[in-house]
Write an enzyme that holds these catalytic residues in place. Structure first.
Site, mmCIF file in Angstrom:
data_model
loop_
_atom_site.group_PDB
_atom_site.id
_atom_site.type_symbol
_atom_site.label_atom_id
_atom_site.label_comp_id
_atom_site.label_asym_id
_atom_site.label_seq_id
_atom_site.Cartn_x
_atom_site.Cartn_y
_atom_site.Cartn_z
ATOM 1 C CG ASP A 1 36.626 42.070 40.092
ATOM 2 O OD1 ASP A 1 36.808 41.115 39.314
ATOM 3 O OD2 ASP A 1 37.485 42.435 40.922
ATOM 4 C CG ASN B 1 34.837 33.481 37.194
ATOM 5 O OD1 ASN B 1 35.405 32.447 36.858
ATOM 6 N ND2 ASN B 1 35.424 34.664 37.131
ATOM 7 C CE LYS C 1 38.070 27.282 42.692
ATOM 8 N NZ LYS C 1 37.030 28.284 42.348
ATOM 9 C CB THR D 1 44.140 33.662 34.216
ATOM 10 O OG1 THR D 1 44.337 32.671 35.244
ATOM 11 C CG2 THR D 1 43.236 33.085 33.139
ATOM 12 C CE1 TYR E 1 41.522 27.989 43.092
ATOM 13 C CE2 TYR E 1 42.314 25.867 42.318
ATOM 14 C CZ TYR E 1 41.659 27.054 42.077
ATOM 15 O OH TYR E 1 41.132 27.306 40.835
#
Length: 282
Positions: A38, A93, A174, A205, A170
């Protein structure tokens, strides 16, 4: 009873929170050694502490990396191989959904470029170095084939059907992840390297809640969801576990949807009560 990932090693990016953290915990629970990567090292280290407390029989390490930098991605993969001896699962991810991402008229070029660097180049580099590492995995003596590995790329439902709330960079990023995943799956299938994307629906999230920062934005998403609720990160982690395990040994090139039925929906019934998450997820 051995776990579904016993004797395997995994690298998960964006592992400090959300889907990445839940996947790290679940992979460790199933017996995998895990490298939590991360950009926020403290968050990754907190995940390592959780794993060591709950699952002391596996190894867990934290590593700081910015997936927008190729050298960082390579260093993360190299560390996983050095510490664990091999790389079986690469979960690309990490990603961003910038709050200033908007429609074609309002999205600034710097937002577009930043999103593409992290969400597309970061996945490309993750795939590149994972493939190189997985090519070095030993041959399965029973099957006579190299054991290869599983690469999982986080895409999104918006790459399939578009988003009600404008987020052009975004969405485009994707879509690129889906296309890249399909091609890599075809190119490397004979090497025993499986490449799949996982397409979450709207999740509760920090990444999405920071973007849907008004009640109006949240309601605009919820009205399209057949289940009437946002998903939980652990529900997507369970999908990633399937794709990372040998249970999906004949699965490659897919866009695996974990979206509460969103991408299959034409019209959502109005006035139906929202479903609550299963008690095991609360």
């Amino acid at each position: 009873m051995p776990g579904r990932l016993q004797y395997k090693s995994a690298l998960i990016t964006g592992a400090g929170s959300g889907i990445g953290l839940e996947s790290s915990l679940l992979f460790a629970q199933e017996g995998a050694n895990v490298l939590l990567v991360d950009i926020n090292l403290a968050a990754a280290e907190r995940g390592v502490t959780l794993i060591r407390d709950r699952f002391p029989e596996v190894r867990a390490l934290a590593f700081r990396a910015d997936v927008g930098l190729e050298a960082d991605v390579k260093a993360a993969v190299d560390l996983a191989v050095k510490e664990f001896g091999r790389l079986d699962i690469m979960f690309n991810n990490a990603g961003i959904m910038h709050p200033n991402d908007d429609n074609a008229l309002n999205t600034e070029e710097r937002i577009w470029d930043l999103t593409m660097t992290i969400n597309v180049k970061g996945v490309w580099w993750g795939c590149k170095y994972a493939i190189l590492a997985m090519r070095q995995n030993p041959v399965d003596e029973i099957k006579g084939l190299r054991s290869g590995g599983s690469i999982i790329n986080t895409a999104s439902f918006v790459a399939i059907m578009g988003a009600a709330t404008p987020q052009l960079a975004y969405t485009a990023s994707k879509g690129a992840v889906l296309a890249m995943t399909r091609e890599l799956a075809m190119v490397h299938a004979r090497e025993g390297i499986r490449v799949n994307s996982i397409c979450p629906g709207p999740l509760k999230t920090p990444l999405l809640m920071d973007f849907l920062n008004t009640p109006e934005k949240r309601e605009r998403r919820l009205v399209h969801l057949p289940m009437g609720r946002f998903g939980e990160a652990v529900e997507v982690a369970k999908g990633a576990l399937f794709l990372g395990s040998d249970d999906s040994s004949y699965v490659t090139g897919t866009d695996f949807k974990v979206d509460g039925g969103l991408t299959s929906c034409y019209v959502t019934p109005v006035g139906e009560p929202a479903l609550s998450p299963p008690a095991s997820l609360i």
